[in-house]
Design a protein around this motif. Sequence first.
Motif, PDB file in Angstrom:
ATOM      1  N   GLY A  99      -0.656  -0.916   9.938  1.00  0.00           N
ATOM      2  CA  GLY A  99      -1.725   0.226  10.694  1.00  0.00           C
ATOM      3  C   GLY A  99      -2.642   0.719   9.927  1.00  0.00           C
ATOM      4  N   ALA A 100      -3.703   1.119  10.737  1.00  0.00           N
ATOM      5  CA  ALA A 100      -4.717   1.901   9.941  1.00  0.00           C
ATOM      6  C   ALA A 100      -5.134   3.108  10.849  1.00  0.00           C
ATOM      7  N   LEU A 101      -5.359   4.216   9.873  1.00  0.00           N
ATOM      8  CA  LEU A 101      -5.341   5.360  10.469  1.00  0.00           C
ATOM      9  C   LEU A 101      -6.759   6.080  10.063  1.00  0.00           C
ATOM     10  N   ILE A 102      -7.627   6.577  10.716  1.00  0.00           N
ATOM     11  CA  ILE A 102      -8.952   7.019  10.238  1.00  0.00           C
ATOM     12  C   ILE A 102      -9.081   8.368  10.778  1.00  0.00           C
ATOM     13  N   GLY A 103      -9.186   9.175   9.771  1.00  0.00           N
ATOM     14  CA  GLY A 103      -9.197  10.873  10.089  1.00  0.00           C
ATOM     15  C   GLY A 103      -7.694  11.385   9.664  1.00  0.00           C
ATOM     16  N   THR A 104      -7.929  12.559   8.778  1.00  0.00           N
ATOM     17  CA  THR A 104      -6.528  13.261   8.445  1.00  0.00           C
ATOM     18  C   THR A 104      -6.506  14.538   8.770  1.00  0.00           C
ATOM     19  N   GLY A 105      -7.451  14.867  10.024  1.00  0.00           N
ATOM     20  CA  GLY A 105      -7.362  16.390  10.623  1.00  0.00           C
ATOM     21  C   GLY A 105      -5.967  16.829  10.997  1.00  0.00           C
ATOM     22  N   GLY A 106      -6.178  17.722  11.981  1.00  0.00           N
ATOM     23  CA  GLY A 106      -4.765  18.413  12.514  1.00  0.00           C
ATOM     24  C   GLY A 106      -3.917  17.304  13.549  1.00  0.00           C
ATOM     25  N   GLN A 107      -4.767  16.474  14.171  1.00  0.00           N
ATOM     26  CA  GLN A 107      -3.929  15.545  14.894  1.00  0.00           C
ATOM     27  C   GLN A 107      -3.574  14.368  14.123  1.00  0.00           C
ATOM     28  N   ALA A 108      -3.939  14.108  12.983  1.00  0.00           N
ATOM     29  CA  ALA A 108      -3.525  13.072  12.124  1.00  0.00           C
ATOM     30  C   ALA A 108      -1.876  12.590  12.246  1.00  0.00           C
ATOM     31  N   GLU A 109      -1.078  13.668  11.853  1.00  0.00           N
ATOM     32  CA  GLU A 109       0.340  13.271  11.715  1.00  0.00           C
ATOM     33  C   GLU A 109       0.916  12.865  12.994  1.00  0.00           C
ATOM     34  N   GLY A 110       0.677  13.335  14.042  1.00  0.00           N
ATOM     35  CA  GLY A 110       0.959  12.990  15.528  1.00  0.00           C
ATOM     36  C   GLY A 110       0.631  11.633  15.813  1.00  0.00           C
TER      37      GLY A 110
ATOM     38  N   ARG B  87      -2.647   2.160   6.178  1.00  0.00           N
ATOM     39  CA  ARG B  87      -3.608   2.466   5.337  1.00  0.00           C
ATOM     40  C   ARG B  87      -4.452   3.839   5.939  1.00  0.00           C
ATOM     41  N   ILE B  88      -4.806   4.610   5.116  1.00  0.00           N
ATOM     42  CA  ILE B  88      -5.320   6.035   5.565  1.00  0.00           C
ATOM     43  C   ILE B  88      -6.787   6.126   4.999  1.00  0.00           C
ATOM     44  N   PHE B  89      -7.674   6.453   5.952  1.00  0.00           N
ATOM     45  CA  PHE B  89      -9.012   6.671   5.408  1.00  0.00           C
ATOM     46  C   PHE B  89      -9.400   8.016   5.915  1.00  0.00           C
ATOM     47  N   ASP B  90     -10.207   8.740   5.158  1.00  0.00           N
ATOM     48  CA  ASP B  90     -10.950   9.999   5.305  1.00  0.00           C
ATOM     49  C   ASP B  90     -12.337   9.969   4.687  1.00  0.00           C
ATOM     50  N   ILE B  91     -13.070  10.638   5.151  1.00  0.00           N
ATOM     51  CA  ILE B  91     -14.467  10.879   4.478  1.00  0.00           C
ATOM     52  C   ILE B  91     -14.029  11.509   3.034  1.00  0.00           C
ATOM     53  N   ASP B  92     -13.100  12.390   2.746  1.00  0.00           N
ATOM     54  CA  ASP B  92     -12.606  12.999   1.693  1.00  0.00           C
ATOM     55  C   ASP B  92     -11.351  12.293   1.292  1.00  0.00           C
TER      56      ASP B  92
ATOM     57  N   PHE C 184      -2.654  13.422   2.172  1.00  0.00           N
ATOM     58  CA  PHE C 184      -2.078  13.205   3.337  1.00  0.00           C
ATOM     59  C   PHE C 184      -1.213  11.905   3.130  1.00  0.00           C
ATOM     60  N   ALA C 185      -1.605  10.747   2.631  1.00  0.00           N
ATOM     61  CA  ALA C 185      -0.778   9.413   2.368  1.00  0.00           C
ATOM     62  C   ALA C 185       0.454   9.802   1.550  1.00  0.00           C
ATOM     63  N   LYS C 186       0.244  10.558   0.595  1.00  0.00           N
ATOM     64  CA  LYS C 186       1.488  11.051  -0.254  1.00  0.00           C
ATOM     65  C   LYS C 186       2.649  11.631   0.536  1.00  0.00           C
ATOM     66  N   GLU C 187       2.014  12.757   1.250  1.00  0.00           N
ATOM     67  CA  GLU C 187       2.893  13.467   1.988  1.00  0.00           C
ATOM     68  C   GLU C 187       3.829  12.648   3.372  1.00  0.00           C
ATOM     69  N   MET C 188       2.891  11.839   3.991  1.00  0.00           N
ATOM     70  CA  MET C 188       3.486  11.141   4.977  1.00  0.00           C
ATOM     71  C   MET C 188       4.512   9.859   4.518  1.00  0.00           C
ATOM     72  N   GLU C 189       4.208   9.445   3.335  1.00  0.00           N
ATOM     73  CA  GLU C 189       5.144   8.362   2.862  1.00  0.00           C
ATOM     74  C   GLU C 189       6.522   8.907   2.626  1.00  0.00           C
TER      75      GLU C 189
ATOM     76  N   ILE D 149      -1.040   3.863   2.140  1.00  0.00           N
ATOM     77  CA  ILE D 149      -2.146   3.374   1.097  1.00  0.00           C
ATOM     78  C   ILE D 149      -3.415   4.303   1.664  1.00  0.00           C
ATOM     79  N   PRO D 150      -3.713   5.192   0.818  1.00  0.00           N
ATOM     80  CA  PRO D 150      -5.316   5.774   0.701  1.00  0.00           C
ATOM     81  C   PRO D 150      -6.133   4.874   0.815  1.00  0.00           C
ATOM     82  N   CYS D 151      -7.289   5.197   1.277  1.00  0.00           N
ATOM     83  CA  CYS D 151      -8.468   3.915   1.093  1.00  0.00           C
ATOM     84  C   CYS D 151      -9.915   4.673   0.763  1.00  0.00           C
ATOM     85  N   LYS D 152     -10.521   4.074  -0.071  1.00  0.00           N
ATOM     86  CA  LYS D 152     -11.871   5.041  -0.225  1.00  0.00           C
ATOM     87  C   LYS D 152     -13.062   4.368   0.545  1.00  0.00           C
ATOM     88  N   GLU D 153     -12.835   3.473   1.336  1.00  0.00           N
ATOM     89  CA  GLU D 153     -13.766   2.961   2.187  1.00  0.00           C
ATOM     90  C   GLU D 153     -13.056   2.365   3.654  1.00  0.00           C
TER      91      GLU D 153
END
Length: 326
Positions: A131-142, A157-162, A169-174, A182-186
């Motif tokens: 899976g790939a999730l782009i964005g870790t705001g308030g809707q992300a966990e849902g 894999r998790i990507f956010d501009i920050d 987020f990745a650590k908490e969700m795992e 896996i948090p991604c820089k790009e």
Amino acid sequence: MLFLTKENIIDSFTMRDAMDACNESLRLYSEGKASVPLRTNINVAKQEGQSLYMPAYVEADKDALGVKIVSVYPKNIEKNIPSVPATMVTLDAETGMVSAILDGTYLTQLRTGAVQGAATELLAREDAEIGALIGTGGQAEGQLWAMLTARPLKVVRIFDIDFERASAFAKEMEAKYGVEMIPCKEAKECVEGADVITSVTTSKRPTFSAEWVKEGAHINGVGAYTPEMCEIPKEIIKKASTVIFDTMDGVLKEAGDFIQPLEEGYVTEDHYNGELGQLALGQISGRQNDKEITIFKTVGSAVLDVYVANKIVEKAKKENLGQEIN
């Protein structure tokens, strides 16, 4: 009247429950069994805020009636209170009496994830693992919860501009879901090779490139909800074999990533196959093989809020949860 907190809803209603309710509500909507007036938007200029009222009625075995009240008050941040508070009010469709009040903020997060999960379940490859999730705001966990409910993903894999926010987020969700995150820089690192891609941002430009998307991938566009916003690249929209919306009216009025290609003449409206409810009813086709790219877009609808809320109230009553108010 029943009062249900976020905790009451969490204790009684699972993502599986919410996905099934979303599926049912959109089937009824596509069958013409729902009345969903345009939302009323009241400008509160003095406070630089807006108050929105989203009503709906759904005719079913047990009719659903209600209204979600959402306010957008950016200055609330200065008062250390939510800037987008929401409350859901359900009514007894037989009498018109208010039957329950629910935490609308959590309801929105739950049903927004659930409608994506319902689409992923119908459109993604059965053997999806990444899976790939782009964005870790308030809707992300849902969104993440729904992806994991729809398919037994082995890694997300998790990507956010920050990047720091993506890492936290990745650590908490795992730790919470027991699936490798896996948090991604790009964004490219996040999307390449992914079987299910979900973008949930308010970006005004595509959050990934079409050439990064693998053959057979399923894509969910969740965040863009105005004609100016644009998460999904037009090139992948054109390439996709199946493009499904929660509601045709809603997406073609609000979602810039699907409106703009139409206005440019890049695609024609017949490239958009129809609604999720029609797919669930078997009126239109979805994925035909493992090589096709499929896309689902949601902008939300009061029919989802009202129907899911009524199902929550039913279950909470059976389990004696919440506070009764006379």
